[in-house]
Design a protein around this motif. Structure first.
Motif, mmCIF file in Angstrom:
data_model
loop_
_atom_site.group_PDB
_atom_site.id
_atom_site.type_symbol
_atom_site.label_atom_id
_atom_site.label_comp_id
_atom_site.label_asym_id
_atom_site.label_seq_id
_atom_site.Cartn_x
_atom_site.Cartn_y
_atom_site.Cartn_z
ATOM 1 N N ALA A 1 49.952 -13.422 4.667
ATOM 2 C CA ALA A 1 51.356 -13.780 4.866
ATOM 3 C C ALA A 1 51.782 -13.141 6.176
ATOM 4 O O ALA A 1 51.408 -12.003 6.462
ATOM 5 C CB ALA A 1 52.212 -13.271 3.717
ATOM 6 N N ASN A 2 52.539 -13.863 6.979
ATOM 7 C CA ASN A 2 52.832 -13.372 8.320
ATOM 8 C C ASN A 2 54.278 -13.673 8.711
ATOM 9 O O ASN A 2 54.888 -14.593 8.195
ATOM 10 C CB ASN A 2 51.886 -14.033 9.330
ATOM 11 C CG ASN A 2 51.762 -13.228 10.597
ATOM 12 O OD1 ASN A 2 51.726 -12.001 10.553
ATOM 13 N ND2 ASN A 2 51.727 -13.896 11.729
ATOM 14 N N GLY A 3 54.802 -12.896 9.650
ATOM 15 C CA GLY A 3 56.195 -13.063 10.071
ATOM 16 C C GLY A 3 57.090 -12.594 8.937
ATOM 17 O O GLY A 3 56.802 -11.591 8.280
ATOM 18 N N ASP B 1 46.037 -21.594 11.307
ATOM 19 C CA ASP B 1 45.515 -20.941 12.500
ATOM 20 C C ASP B 1 46.680 -20.246 13.220
ATOM 21 O O ASP B 1 47.514 -20.884 13.841
ATOM 22 C CB ASP B 1 44.877 -22.030 13.382
ATOM 23 C CG ASP B 1 44.100 -21.476 14.555
ATOM 24 O OD1 ASP B 1 44.328 -20.318 14.936
ATOM 25 O OD2 ASP B 1 43.280 -22.233 15.099
ATOM 26 N N CYS B 2 46.738 -18.909 13.069
ATOM 27 C CA CYS B 2 47.835 -18.153 13.685
ATOM 28 C C CYS B 2 47.461 -17.790 15.117
ATOM 29 O O CYS B 2 46.320 -17.442 15.407
ATOM 30 C CB CYS B 2 48.135 -16.884 12.899
ATOM 31 S SG CYS B 2 49.359 -15.831 13.697
ATOM 32 N N VAL B 3 48.459 -17.807 15.973
ATOM 33 C CA VAL B 3 48.272 -17.486 17.381
ATOM 34 C C VAL B 3 47.750 -16.054 17.562
ATOM 35 O O VAL B 3 47.133 -15.718 18.559
ATOM 36 C CB VAL B 3 49.617 -17.722 18.130
ATOM 37 C CG1 VAL B 3 50.618 -16.638 17.808
ATOM 38 C CG2 VAL B 3 49.416 -17.864 19.615
ATOM 39 N N GLU B 4 47.959 -15.227 16.534
ATOM 40 C CA GLU B 4 47.466 -13.844 16.623
ATOM 41 C C GLU B 4 45.961 -13.745 16.433
ATOM 42 O O GLU B 4 45.381 -12.664 16.562
ATOM 43 C CB GLU B 4 48.169 -12.968 15.571
ATOM 44 C CG GLU B 4 49.646 -12.780 15.851
ATOM 45 C CD GLU B 4 50.397 -12.226 14.642
ATOM 46 O OE1 GLU B 4 49.758 -11.887 13.622
ATOM 47 O OE2 GLU B 4 51.634 -12.158 14.722
ATOM 48 N N LEU C 1 49.639 -24.817 15.643
ATOM 49 C CA LEU C 1 49.460 -23.406 15.301
ATOM 50 C C LEU C 1 50.483 -22.938 14.264
ATOM 51 O O LEU C 1 51.532 -23.566 14.074
ATOM 52 C CB LEU C 1 49.613 -22.545 16.559
ATOM 53 C CG LEU C 1 48.447 -22.559 17.553
ATOM 54 C CD1 LEU C 1 48.831 -21.792 18.822
ATOM 55 C CD2 LEU C 1 47.188 -21.947 16.936
ATOM 56 N N GLY C 2 50.181 -21.788 13.673
ATOM 57 C CA GLY C 2 50.952 -21.235 12.561
ATOM 58 C C GLY C 2 52.448 -21.129 12.763
ATOM 59 O O GLY C 2 53.213 -21.378 11.826
ATOM 60 N N TYR C 3 52.887 -20.759 13.954
ATOM 61 C CA TYR C 3 54.334 -20.505 14.078
ATOM 62 C C TYR C 3 55.178 -21.763 13.961
ATOM 63 O O TYR C 3 56.386 -21.682 13.734
ATOM 64 C CB TYR C 3 54.671 -19.718 15.357
ATOM 65 C CG TYR C 3 54.320 -20.371 16.683
ATOM 66 C CD1 TYR C 3 53.117 -20.078 17.316
ATOM 67 C CD2 TYR C 3 55.207 -21.238 17.324
ATOM 68 C CE1 TYR C 3 52.797 -20.649 18.543
ATOM 69 C CE2 TYR C 3 54.893 -21.810 18.552
ATOM 70 C CZ TYR C 3 53.679 -21.512 19.158
ATOM 71 O OH TYR C 3 53.379 -22.076 20.371
ATOM 72 N N LYS C 4 54.521 -22.950 14.089
ATOM 73 C CA LYS C 4 55.273 -24.202 13.918
ATOM 74 C C LYS C 4 55.542 -24.502 12.432
ATOM 75 O O LYS C 4 56.405 -25.313 12.115
ATOM 76 C CB LYS C 4 54.514 -25.381 14.526
ATOM 77 C CG LYS C 4 54.198 -25.291 16.007
ATOM 78 C CD LYS C 4 55.405 -25.284 16.922
ATOM 79 C CE LYS C 4 56.149 -26.585 17.031
ATOM 80 N NZ LYS C 4 57.187 -26.532 18.110
#
Ligand SMILES: Nc1nc2c(c(=O)[nH]1)N[C@H]1C(S)=C(S)[C@@H](COP(=O)(O)O)O[C@H]1N2
Ligand SMILES: [Mo]
Length: 252
Positions: free
Chosen positions: A69-71, A123-126, A213-216
Motif C-alpha cells: 500500500a502506498n501514498g 507498477d509504482c514510479v518508486e 504507472l501507479g500514481y494515476k
C-alpha cells in the motif's frame, strides 16, 4: 517509417551513450545492454504500443501475497471518516461536469452494473511492483450512462485524501483522457483479490488504469468530473503528483 527509423537511431545512440556512462567493471557488455534495454523499453514503448493495447494479465497463482500500500493509506478527512464509520453505506459516487445526466450512485447501485475482474501488475514510479486482482465496473459503462457532452476531453478523479493531512488543502486528484477512460481494462474497482477493497488500497472505490504507472490509479474516489481542460483545477497539471513535477502521461 520515418518515425521508426528515427527511433531506432535514437535508441541506438542512447544505448551507446549509456553503455559507456554506466559501464561497470565485472559486468559484461551483454548484461549491461540487457539492463539498458529494460529502461529503454519503458521509455520507447509508450510511443510504439497502440493506446488501446491491453496490459498483460496474470494467473491467480501469481498474485502477490503482500501487495504494497502506498501514498495515502488511511485518509483523515472528516467527510471520509464519517462515511467509513458507517461502512460506506452512505457513500455516493458523483459523476458530473460535462455530462448530459449527472449520476449519484451508492455502492450497491454500482454493484448492479456489469462487473469485470482482472489480475494485473501494479507498477509504482518508486520502482516496486505488485500483482493483484481487481473487480469493478468499467469507467466507460458509467460514462455512457451519464452521456459525455461533445466538449468533454478529460476525466478528472477527485479523491478524499490529502497527503499533507490538511483537509481542505490539496486533496489527491488525477486525470486521464478519453482513450484511457474508455480502455477495456479501466475500472472503478470495489474489490481486491476477491474481497471488499480495503482502506489502505483505496476503499470504497479506486481507479485501475492499467496502462499507466501507479500514481494515476486514484484511490478513495469522491467524484468524477468530465472536463474540457484541467488547467483550472488545483495546480493545473492534471494531478496531485503532476502538480509536483511528475509526467501527466505515465504510460507503461
Ligand atoms: N487518493 C490517492 N490515490 C493514490 C495515491 C494516494 O496517495 N492517494 N497514491 C498513488 C500511488 S503513488 C500508488 S503507487 C498507488 C498505490 O496503490 P496501493 O496503495 O493500492 O498499492 O496509489 C496511487 N493512488
Ligand atoms: Mo506510486
Amino acid at each position: 517509417m520515418n518515425r521508426r527509423r528515427w527511433l531506432t537511431g535514437a535508441v541506438a545512440t542512447a544505448a551507446t551513450a549509456l553503455l559507456s556512462a554506466c559501464g561497470q567493471a565485472g559486468t559484461s557488455l551483454a548484461e549491461q545492454a540487457r539492463r539498458m534495454g529494460e529502461g529503454l523499453t519503458r521509455r520507447t514503448q509508450r510511443l510504439l504500443i497502440p493506446r488501446d493495447a491491453l496490459a498483460p494479465t496474470y494467473s491467480r497463482a501469481e498474485i502477490s501475497p503482500d501487495f504494497r500500500a502506498n501514498g495515502s493509506t488511511d485518509p483523515a478527512a472528516s467527510d471520509y471518516l464519517a462515511l467509513k464509520a458507517n461502512d460506506f453505506a452512505d457513500y455516493r459516487l458523483v459523476i458530473d461536469g460535462l455530462v448530459e445526466r449527472p449520476l449519484s450512485l451508492s455502492l450497491a447501485e454500482l454493484r448492479t452494473r456489469p462487473s469485470q475482474s482482472q489480475i494485473t501488475k501494479h507498477d509504482c514510479v518508486e520502482g516496486w511492483t505488485s500483482i493483484g486482482e481487481w473487480t469493478g465496473v468499467r469507467l466507460e459503462t458509467l460514462l455512457n450512462e451519464a452521456g459525455l457532452k461533445p466538449e468533454a476531453r478529460y476525466i478528472v478523479i477527485h479523491c478524499f485524501d490529502a497527503l499533507t493531512q490538511t483537509e481542505d488543502g490539496d486533496r489527491y486528484y488525477e486525470s486521464i483522457d478519453l482513450i484511457d477512460a474508455r480502455h477495456p481494462q479501466t475500472l472503478l474497482a470495489w474489490a481486491m483479490n476477491g474481497e471488499t477493497l480495503p482502506v489502505p488500497h483505496g476503499a470504497p472505490l479506486r481507479l485501475r488504469v492499467e496502462r499507466q504507472l501507479g500514481y494515476k490509479h486514484a484511490k478513495y474516489i469522491r467524484r468524477i468530473e468530465a472536463v474540457e481542460s484541467f488547467a483550472h483545477i488545483a495546480g493545473g497539471k492534471g494531478g496531485y503528483w503532476e502538480d509536483r513535477g511528475y509526467e501527466w502521461y505515465a504510460g507503461i
